[in-house]
Enzyme design. Sequence first.
Site, PDB file in Angstrom:
ATOM      1  N   ASP A 108      46.664  57.220   5.474  1.00  0.00           N
ATOM      2  CA  ASP A 108      46.491  55.917   5.912  1.00  0.00           C
ATOM      3  C   ASP A 108      47.695  55.484   6.526  1.00  0.00           C
ATOM      4  O   ASP A 108      49.213  56.096   6.119  1.00  0.00           O
ATOM      5  CB  ASP A 108      46.336  54.531   4.912  1.00  0.00           C
ATOM      6  CG  ASP A 108      45.071  54.582   4.402  1.00  0.00           C
ATOM      7  OD1 ASP A 108      43.847  55.203   5.659  1.00  0.00           O
ATOM      8  OD2 ASP A 108      43.907  54.559   3.662  1.00  0.00           O
ATOM      9  N   ASP A 125      38.655  55.858  10.143  1.00  0.00           N
ATOM     10  CA  ASP A 125      38.909  53.923   9.193  1.00  0.00           C
ATOM     11  C   ASP A 125      37.732  53.485  10.157  1.00  0.00           C
ATOM     12  O   ASP A 125      36.299  53.325   9.816  1.00  0.00           O
ATOM     13  CB  ASP A 125      39.186  52.986   7.898  1.00  0.00           C
ATOM     14  CG  ASP A 125      39.894  54.529   7.066  1.00  0.00           C
ATOM     15  OD1 ASP A 125      39.325  54.692   6.071  1.00  0.00           O
ATOM     16  OD2 ASP A 125      40.937  53.695   6.519  1.00  0.00           O
TER      17      ASP A 125
END
Length: 147
Positions: A108, A125
């Site tokens: 991330d 995402d």
Amino acid sequence: MLKSLVILLLAMSGTFIIDHNIKALFVEGFRYYTDCIDLILVYNKGVAFSMFAFLEGSLKWIQLALLSGVIGYTLWIKKNCYLLPVGIMTGAGLGNVYDRFIHGGVVDYVYWHCGFDFAVFNFADVMIDIAVVWLMILNFRPKFCKG
């Protein structure tokens, strides 16, 4: 059936490749800081907001099973309008699962901290969110899904 597989595989591979290349930048050291958004490297051991991190190594296998089920169900119902969003969603999901196998957690890198702290997230995402909204529209507005 072949046309459906091609559409699904193109959407999956395109999303996966874009996701993988962006993540590679951060794994190789790219960082950028602003007043509202930081682009940093974080390895998420769970799913959204680090939920289910306690599942550790099992999580990647559960996610693979779920993604396989989604692909199989989509091909089984034979609704072409679902192919592109499902391809995007599963390609992004496979990108995150790939990270779990290679890095031990999902890569991330977008950290929103303007006004409030938000979870660190990535391109995959965002693509999963877009695909889910797209599928909900197709599901609740059947006129958009002719076959």
